[in-house]
Design a protein around this motif. Structure first.
Motif, short mmCIF file in Angstrom:
data_model
loop_
_atom_site.label_atom_id
_atom_site.label_comp_id
_atom_site.label_asym_id
_atom_site.label_seq_id
_atom_site.Cartn_x
_atom_site.Cartn_y
_atom_site.Cartn_z
N MET A 1 0.84 -1.20 0.00
CA MET A 1 0.00 0.00 0.00
C MET A 1 0.87 1.25 0.00
N LYS A 2 0.67 2.09 -1.01
CA LYS A 2 1.40 3.35 -1.08
C LYS A 2 0.67 4.38 -0.22
N VAL A 3 1.39 5.18 0.53
CA VAL A 3 0.75 6.23 1.34
C VAL A 3 1.20 7.59 0.80
N VAL A 4 0.22 8.42 0.42
CA VAL A 4 0.57 9.72 -0.16
C VAL A 4 0.03 10.83 0.75
N LEU A 5 0.91 11.73 1.13
CA LEU A 5 0.49 12.88 1.93
C LEU A 5 0.56 14.11 1.02
N GLN A 6 -0.59 14.76 0.88
CA GLN A 6 -0.64 15.91 -0.03
C GLN A 6 -0.94 17.17 0.76
N ASN A 7 0.03 18.06 0.79
CA ASN A 7 -0.13 19.36 1.46
C ASN A 7 -0.71 19.21 2.88
N LEU A 8 -0.33 18.15 3.55
CA LEU A 8 -0.92 17.83 4.85
C LEU A 8 -0.49 18.85 5.90
N THR A 9 -1.48 19.45 6.54
CA THR A 9 -1.22 20.52 7.51
C THR A 9 -2.11 20.34 8.73
N LYS A 10 -1.52 20.51 9.91
CA LYS A 10 -2.32 20.47 11.13
C LYS A 10 -1.95 21.67 11.99
N ARG A 11 -2.95 22.50 12.23
CA ARG A 11 -2.72 23.65 13.12
C ARG A 11 -3.59 23.47 14.35
N TYR A 12 -3.02 23.77 15.51
CA TYR A 12 -3.79 23.73 16.76
C TYR A 12 -3.96 25.15 17.27
N PRO A 13 -5.09 25.42 17.95
CA PRO A 13 -5.19 26.72 18.60
C PRO A 13 -4.10 26.83 19.66
N ASN A 14 -3.54 28.02 19.81
CA ASN A 14 -2.48 28.19 20.78
C ASN A 14 -3.05 28.27 22.18
N LEU A 15 -2.60 27.38 23.05
CA LEU A 15 -3.14 27.36 24.42
C LEU A 15 -2.49 28.46 25.28
N ASN A 16 -1.33 28.90 24.84
CA ASN A 16 -0.64 29.97 25.57
C ASN A 16 -1.12 31.31 25.04
N LYS A 17 -1.93 31.97 25.86
CA LYS A 17 -2.60 33.20 25.40
C LYS A 17 -1.60 34.33 25.11
N LYS A 18 -0.42 34.23 25.72
CA LYS A 18 0.56 35.31 25.53
C LYS A 18 1.15 35.29 24.13
N ILE A 19 1.09 34.14 23.50
CA ILE A 19 1.66 34.03 22.15
C ILE A 19 0.52 34.08 21.14
N LYS A 20 0.68 34.95 20.15
CA LYS A 20 -0.37 35.07 19.15
C LYS A 20 -0.25 33.96 18.11
N GLY A 21 -1.35 33.68 17.44
CA GLY A 21 -1.30 32.75 16.33
C GLY A 21 -1.52 31.32 16.76
N GLU A 22 -1.42 30.42 15.80
CA GLU A 22 -1.68 29.01 16.07
C GLU A 22 -0.36 28.23 16.11
N VAL A 23 -0.45 27.02 16.65
CA VAL A 23 0.71 26.13 16.61
C VAL A 23 0.59 25.32 15.31
N VAL A 24 1.60 25.42 14.49
CA VAL A 24 1.58 24.61 13.27
C VAL A 24 2.38 23.34 13.56
N ALA A 25 1.66 22.27 13.86
CA ALA A 25 2.33 21.02 14.24
C ALA A 25 2.88 20.31 13.01
N VAL A 26 2.14 20.36 11.93
CA VAL A 26 2.57 19.74 10.66
C VAL A 26 2.29 20.76 9.56
N ASP A 27 3.33 21.09 8.83
CA ASP A 27 3.23 22.21 7.90
C ASP A 27 3.44 21.76 6.44
N SER A 28 2.37 21.64 5.71
CA SER A 28 2.41 21.38 4.26
C SER A 28 3.30 20.19 3.88
N PHE A 29 2.99 19.05 4.43
CA PHE A 29 3.75 17.84 4.07
C PHE A 29 3.34 17.35 2.71
N ASN A 30 4.34 17.07 1.89
CA ASN A 30 4.10 16.44 0.60
C ASN A 30 5.10 15.33 0.47
#
Ligand code: ADP
Length: 381
Positions: A1-30
């Motif tokens: 079985m071939k596994v293909v990841l296309q532009n795979l991205t996972k962002r989480y809301p940032n739990l630390n209120k002092k830091i703006k923006g989201e946590v990008v755990a996985v960023d555009s995997f290809n």
């Protein structure tokens, strides 16, 4: 079985209120994992390895991107419909069930057309137990097994349904050094025998290098480099990858290129072409040093450790970006330990240079391989 990841991205809301923006755990995997291969997903803690596995098995949904198993888009499928087997760091066996019952567990939950008879289940459990060589302990409870045996049961349980993809998340972390070595060889054997496409997550570069067909080096949610372990080791694309692979690690110096000469500190070490004058980091693999009384690089000798086949030389240099230089030379090359200095020439193909700002690799051609022939050997000829 071939596994293909296309532009795979996972962002989480940032739990630390002092830091703006989201946590990008996985960023555009290809990337594409070829059928039947064992892939090592490698990177420091927090770089997004577990998130990637969780996305592939369906425990997490991606923010963007797709996951394909061969040509089937599985992005929206729940975990149980994906046909993946998972093994985690903590074996998560049921303590009140025997080995046999633990391995059988996933089969008992099959429904409808997939439902198996008692006889079929028994056959499958025995085949999986045989594969991981745990047949002798079928009636024991997990508490009566060693860590390595428990991990083998966990692998048998993940394999019993013949998964389309096997995902292993740091499966060896809880084992002692000897068992780790043994179990990783077991995993390689089992993977070869079953031919199941396998993704193996680890932060241990040696582990990943030793069993993977291909490694994926990650940093801060981004893929840095994908390739065969040896290729990535020999040909790192940036300083991070160069430093992450190899034991002892690559030695990094501050240097520069001036008029076609590569300098470490102010010592000219190689004639090179293809690079304009600039400041660089110079990475030298431990095996890239050649002992030579008239060598280009003079270091302060600290210790010589004989390791049988090889000798490890520990030395210092002011331009080193680190504590001590670790070089590995053949045992027959004798270091003069009465001297406070040790001199080396460098093997050009074991030297990599990197931009000081971006830390990206700068490619050069060595004009004249300056590897001197071992003089002692030459004298004997
Ligand atoms: P690794 O497995 O390489 O150690 P992870 O995939 O666990 O890394 O985590 C990647 C990044 O995503 C980390 O910065 C982590 O803190 C963050 N992260 C993981 N899960 C969550 C979550 N549920 N909520 C917020 N942030 C998360």
């Amino acid at each position: 079985m071939k596994v293909v990841l296309q532009n795979l991205t996972k962002r989480y809301p940032n739990l630390n209120k002092k830091i703006k923006g989201e946590v990008v755990a996985v960023d555009s995997f290809n990337f594409e994992i070829p059928d039947g291969k064992l892939i090592g997903l490698l990177g420091p803690s927090g770089c997004g390895k577990s998130t990637t596995l969780n996305l592939i098995c369906g425990l997490e949904a991606p923010t963007e991107g797709r996951i394909l198993f061969d040509d089937e888009d599985v992005t929206g499928l729940p975990p149980e419909k994906r046909g993946v087997g998972m093994v985690f760091q903590n074996y998560a066996l049921y303590p009140h069930l025997t080995v046999r019952q633990n391995i059988m567990f996933p089969l008992e939950n099959l429904k409808g057309a997939d439902k198996l008879t008692k006889e079929q289940m028994k056959e499958k459990v025995e085949a999986a137990a045989k594969l991981v060589q745990i047949e002798k302990y079928m009636d024991r409870k997990p508490a009566a097994l060693s860590g390595g045996q428990q991990q083998r049961v966990a692998i048998a349980r993940a394999l019993v349904k013949i998964p389309r993809v096997l995902l292993l998340d740091e499966p060896l972390s809880n084992l002692d050094a000897r068992l780790r070595l043994q179990t990783r060889e077991e995993i390689r054997r089992i993977q070869r025998e079953t031919g199941v496409t396998t993704i193996f997550v680890t932060h241990d570069q040696e582990e990943a290098m030793s069993i993977s067909d291909m490694i994926v080096v990650m940093k801060e949610g981004r893929v840095q480099q994908i390739g065969k372990p040896q290729t990535v080791y020999d040909d790192p694309v940036n300083l991070f990858v160069a430093k992450f692979l190899g034991t002892p690690p690559i030695n990094v110096f501050s240097g520069c290129v001036k008029d076609g000469v590569l300098y470490i500190g102010n010592e000219p070490v190689l004639d090179i072409s293809g690079v304009e004058d600039r400041e660089v980091y110079v990475g030298v693999r431990p095996e890239g040093f050649v002992l030579d009384d008239a060598g280009a690089l003079t270091c302060r000798l600290s210790a010589v450790e004989v390791m049988g086949r090889d000798t490890s030389v520990v030395s210092y240099h002011d331009a080193l970006d680190g504590v001590a230089i670790r070089s590995i030379i053949p045992a027959e090359d004798k270091v003069d330990t009465s001297s406070s200095a040790v001199r080396f020439n460098l093997k050009p193909f074991k030297v990599h240079i990197f931009d000081k700002e971006t830390e990206e690799r700068i490619y050069f051609t060595a004009d004249e391989p300056s590897v001197p022939v071992n003089r002692e050997l030459l004298d004997r000829m």
